[in-house]
Design a protein around this motif. Structure first.
Motif, mmCIF file in Angstrom:
data_model
loop_
_atom_site.group_PDB
_atom_site.id
_atom_site.type_symbol
_atom_site.label_atom_id
_atom_site.label_comp_id
_atom_site.label_asym_id
_atom_site.label_seq_id
_atom_site.Cartn_x
_atom_site.Cartn_y
_atom_site.Cartn_z
ATOM 1 N N LYS A 291 -0.313 -5.017 9.515
ATOM 2 C CA LYS A 291 1.163 -5.197 9.288
ATOM 3 C C LYS A 291 1.568 -5.743 10.586
ATOM 4 O O LYS A 291 1.202 -5.781 11.785
ATOM 5 C CB LYS A 291 1.644 -3.687 9.213
ATOM 6 C CG LYS A 291 3.125 -3.598 8.854
ATOM 7 C CD LYS A 291 3.521 -2.527 7.889
ATOM 8 C CE LYS A 291 4.707 -2.496 7.402
ATOM 9 N NZ LYS A 291 5.205 -1.582 6.403
ATOM 10 N N ASP B 141 0.707 -1.303 -0.237
ATOM 11 C CA ASP B 141 0.041 0.074 0.138
ATOM 12 C C ASP B 141 1.077 1.308 -0.267
ATOM 13 O O ASP B 141 0.396 2.453 -0.623
ATOM 14 C CB ASP B 141 -1.134 0.012 1.026
ATOM 15 C CG ASP B 141 -0.597 -0.365 2.452
ATOM 16 O OD1 ASP B 141 0.626 -0.303 2.653
ATOM 17 O OD2 ASP B 141 -1.363 -0.574 3.567
ATOM 18 N N GLY B 142 1.992 1.200 0.542
ATOM 19 C CA GLY B 142 3.124 2.252 0.290
ATOM 20 C C GLY B 142 3.444 2.314 -0.911
ATOM 21 O O GLY B 142 3.664 3.350 -1.534
ATOM 22 N N LYS C 23 3.425 2.192 6.203
ATOM 23 C CA LYS C 23 4.715 2.171 5.680
ATOM 24 C C LYS C 23 5.885 2.077 6.228
ATOM 25 O O LYS C 23 5.739 1.229 7.497
ATOM 26 C CB LYS C 23 4.689 3.367 4.563
ATOM 27 C CG LYS C 23 3.939 3.573 3.360
ATOM 28 C CD LYS C 23 3.858 4.981 2.980
ATOM 29 C CE LYS C 23 3.272 5.900 3.671
ATOM 30 N NZ LYS C 23 2.869 7.276 3.047
ATOM 31 N N ASN D 278 -1.827 -3.330 4.490
ATOM 32 C CA ASN D 278 -1.233 -3.830 5.818
ATOM 33 C C ASN D 278 -1.217 -2.501 6.578
ATOM 34 O O ASN D 278 -0.902 -2.314 7.734
ATOM 35 C CB ASN D 278 -0.054 -4.606 5.892
ATOM 36 C CG ASN D 278 1.273 -3.661 5.304
ATOM 37 O OD1 ASN D 278 0.931 -2.513 5.150
ATOM 38 N ND2 ASN D 278 2.158 -4.495 5.275
ATOM 39 N N GLY D 279 -1.719 -1.358 6.044
ATOM 40 C CA GLY D 279 -2.275 0.052 6.717
ATOM 41 C C GLY D 279 -0.888 0.820 6.691
ATOM 42 O O GLY D 279 -1.103 2.167 6.861
HETATM 43 MG MG LIG Z 1 2.298 -1.261 4.019
#
Ligand SMILES: [Mg+2]
Ligand SMILES: Cc1ncc(C[n+]2csc(CCOP(=O)(O)OP(=O)(O)O)c2C)c(N)n1
Length: 793
Positions: A289, A174-175, A210, A207-208
């Motif tokens: 994460k 997601d980052g 970084k 996973n929300g």
């Molecule tokens: Mg991530």
């Protein structure tokens, strides 16, 4: 594990996939922390723990989860599949998974799949002399390092092109999804032909977090995220939670659903349904994460926060509390249920692992050299331009090259293992001949006014240099061939990607089991000297400076001075292995200097004396005129003709450099000239006036250790650019013929006073030029009409 409805997996299937996942998680933690006691057969002591704790835990449980589930569907459906891990920093996960499926030990027999192998697997990770922390070339089954984030989707689509039987599962962090290259990477689905290409299954891993922040996509509300992904042309399936049984079941169901949908799309398209671009499925996976890791450390939450990114427990050796937490964490996976007394995975853990080359760690597509076939490059002599006398005719080099590429396209029409990538410039770069053999790939609807578009085209144009580069890399690393043609100035956009590819090739060369892949060929055209109409923004020859920093064994740079030399360079480069070949060549009418046989010999030598152009026959040269590049060659030749006219006694040698790496010392580059060869060409004492295509400093850098370096005087592009005439460009940068003659006079002993009148005449020409172009808007007739064969026009 408690189960909740709905049930997709049987209890047995669920238990098997969960065992694999737990084992992989255990092995990932073990790699980050342990150097001994791998099976926890005794209580964990400080000396079992590595002195330096390096690695990324946070992404690992998610990567392991996807790998475990891919195993199941590959085996159940006999899929030909590879996977790409965007968050490549999760090396411990991928290493764990391919050690478990046996593919790691196949290529690294010193790390067997038993207790001793496990100890070595742990110890070598991020350890001096061991393996890197990322998914590197050393990781079997990988074509994607993932150290520099952003390229997972472009690599995935590149791998899927012309691989109709292949599934490429691409995990996107997601980052990572915040990067520019990844944002444009989604558009790969607009260029995927369901008939001739395979499928890409993106798995967006929310996973929300970084390293230190929440990830943008993870905080969008569900509706906004859904709109975004549908807007990119996907049909997303959502899986999420933190209850392993429920997530296993939902992920298995989503995977099966996606694969059914992909099969349906492909069946329909291959059965003749051409009702438009399909909406390909994808998975959005929302799991914590650092899932299953320590919930809290030193009173601070870790699992499901950004703190889980790297090493959740630090200073384990001297912090007994952390040591105890680490032991509890490792034991939470119940290793005694996963590995037998000899450290081998128990049978119930491997029940879903595919066999042989179907394993993700062994699929030959991820070791593309295993599938590579020689490229049918025709004899370039067939395309040669007639050169009745040097400098008497003009041709557009890239236009003639286009005919070669057309025939390579043609010869690979059935094999479909050659592609041409470019942002939007194949026609502008005068390579349009290829359209007679292949259209430009286009999956959307077409209008009557469109030209040369086709669904199965192997010319791929999208205005994203990132995608062009990533697609080509993915295509090459899965065993095919290709070329990237770009405006010279804008290739800088992918400089960093070229870095990563060069590193990949460099490391791969050292691994005997990684078979050589086809070279990455750049054609840099519309170059600095002939962007007079577009101006300053389009004038930058610095990519060459950048690429020569890479491992010398991996890079080549060619500057063909004319059409036949470009053909000879194409013959030399197109079917090479494990290289990055950079070819800078113009598309504008360029003087023909060499017949094809001479051109072939010139390219083979890399540097030649052009005897016929010099006046030093039988004499020691008093000055050497050297050129590298098409426009520099023209200016050097014009300077040579001026010297013939004005200083006929001067012994001038003309040298042309087509293979830039020859200038480097032999000890520094495999193509480098020995000192005696260099001295024989450039002498040890005569002044050398060198006109170079790019920034002059590079020539000094490459030759600084040569005997005659003190006499080397280089002209090139010095960042004087604008929209002006072609000749004004060289004047602005002091690389014009008149300036070169002045340089000769200034640097050749004895000429200073003897040739003062010639020098003044040259200065006057420059002044006249300046006034003329400003008044007339074009170059002076004596420049426009100049030719070597007829210098006075
Ligand atoms: Mg991530
Ligand atoms: C282009 C680039 N910029 C910055 C980094 C440094 N970096 C390494 S991991 C990471 C965060 C990645 O987050 P995400 O993609 O969400 O991966 P995950 O959460 O799965 O670890 C960053 C910024 C990088 N590797 N590449």
């Amino acid at each position: 594990m408690a189960r909740t409805a709905p049930r997709h997996l049987t209890d047995d299937e669920l238990a098997t996939v969960d065992r694999y996942w737990r084992a992989a998680n255990y092995l990932a933690v073990g790699q980050i922390y342990l150097t001994g006691n791998p099976l926890l057969t005794e209580p964990l002591r400080p000396e079992h723990v590595k002195p330096r704790l390096l690695g990324h835990w946070g992404t690992s449980p998610g990567l392991n989860l996807v790998y475990a589930h891919l195993n199941r569907v590959i085996r159940a459906r006999d899929l030909d599949a590879i996977h790409i891990t965007g968050p490549g920093h999760g090396g411990p996960a991928t290493l764990a998974c391919c050690w478990l499926d046996g593919s790691y030990s196949d290529v690294h027999p010193d790390i067997p799949r038993d207790g001793e192998g496990m100890r070595r697997l742990f110890r070598q990770f991020s350890f001096p002399g061991g393996v890197p922390s990322h998914v590197a070339p050393q990781t079997p089954g990988s074509i994607h390092e993932g150290g520099e984030l952003g390229y997972s989707l472009s690599h995935a689509y590149g791998a899927a092109f012309d691989n109709p039987g292949l599934l490429v599962a691409a995990i996107v962090g997601d980052g990572e999804a915040e990067t520019g290259p990844l944002a444009t990477g989604w558009h790969g689905n607009k260029f995927l032909d369901p008939v001739h290409d395979g499928a890409v299954l993106p798995v967006l891993h929310l996973n929300g977090y970084k390293i230190a922040n929440p990830a943008v996509l993870a905080r969008l509300d569900d509706g906004e995220l859904d709109h975004l992904l549908r807007g990119y042309g996907h049909e997303p399936r959502y899986v999420g939670g933190d209850d392993p049984a429920a997530v296993h079941d939902a992920l298995a169901a989503a995977l099966d659903d996606c694969l059914d949908r992909i099969a349906q799309i492909q069946r329909a398209a291959r059965g003749g349904d051409s009702s438009g671009r399909p909406r390909w499925p994808m998975i959005v996976l929302r799991t914590p994460k650092g899932w299953t890791g320590p919930a809290e450390v030193d009173g601070k939450p870790v699992e499901n926060t950004w703190r889980a990114h790297q090493v959740p427990l630090s200073r384990v050796r001297d912090n007994p509390e952390h040591l105890a937490q680490l032991e509890a964490w490792l034991r939470s996976y119940r290793p005694e249920e996963l590995f037998d007394e000899r450290g081998r995975p128990v049978a119930g853990l491997l029940g879903q692992v595919p066999h042989g080359d179907r394993r993700l760690g062994s699929n030959p597509h991820a070791n593309g050299g295993r599938l590579l076939r020689a490229l049918p490059v025709p004899d370039v002599r067939r395309y040669a331009v007639e050169v009745p006398e040097p400098g008497g005719t003009l041709h557009e080099p890239t236009k003639i090259l286009g005919e070669v590429l057309r025939d390579v396209m043609d010869a690979t029409a059935d094999r479909r293992d050659f592609r041409l990538f470019g942002p939007d410039e194949t026609a502008s770069n005068r390579l349009s001949a290829v359209f007679r053999a292949s259209g430009k790939n286009w999956q959307e609807h077409r209008l009557a006014t469109d030209e040369d578009l086709s669904r199965d085209g192997r010319v791929v144009e999208m205005l994203s240099e990132h995608n062009c580069q990533g697609w080509l890399e993915g295509y090459l690393l899965t065993g095919r061939h290709g070329l990237f043609a770009s405006y010279e100035a804008f290739i800088h956009i992918v400089t960093s990607m070229a870095n990563q590819h060069a590193k990949w090739l460099q490391v791969s060369r050292e691994l005997p089991w990684r078979m050589p892949v086809s070279s990455l060929n750049y054609l840099l055209t519309s170059h600095v000297w002939r962007q007079d109409h577009n101006g300053f923004s389009h004038q930058d020859p610095g990519f060459i400076d950048h690429i020569v920093n890479k491992d010398p064994a991996t890079i080549r740079v060619y500057l063909p001075p004319d059409t036949n030399c470009l053909l000879a360079v194409a013959a030399e480069t197109l079917d090479t292995r494990d290289l990055i070949n950079v070819v800078a060549a113009g598309k504008q009418p360029t003087f023909d200097w060499l017949g094809i046989e001479d051109a072939v010999n010139h390219v083979e030598r890399g540097v030649s004396v052009w005897d016929w152009a010099g006046t030093d026959t039988g004499r020691e040269p008093q000055v050497v005129l050297a050129a590298a590049g098409d426009v520099p060659t023209m200016e050097i030749m014009a300077a040579a003709s001026l010297l013939r006219a004005h200083l006929p006694d001067l012994a001038v040698r003309v040298v042309n450099v087509v293979d830039l790496m020859r200038l480097m010392p032999r000890e520094s580059h495999p193509r480098g000239l020995s000192d005696p060869s260099f001295d024989a060409l450039f002498t040890t004492s005569a002044p050398v006036i060198f006109a170079y295509h790019g920034y002059p400093w590079l020539i000094h850098r490459l030759t600084y250790s040569r005997h005659n370096h003190g006499n080397l005087h280089v002209r090139g592009y010095k960042e004087r650019g604008t929209t002006t005439t072609p000749f004004d460009m060289v004047v602005l940068n002091d690389m014009d013929r008149y300036r070169l003659v002045m340089d000769v006079i200034d640097r050749t002993p004895s000429l200073a006073s003897r040739a003062i009148a010639v020098r003044q005449a040259m200065e006057e020409k420059r002044n006249k030029h300046r006034a003329y172009v400003r008044e007339h808007g074009e170059d002076m007739p004596e420049v426009r009409d100049w030719s070597w064969a007829n210098p006075l026009g």
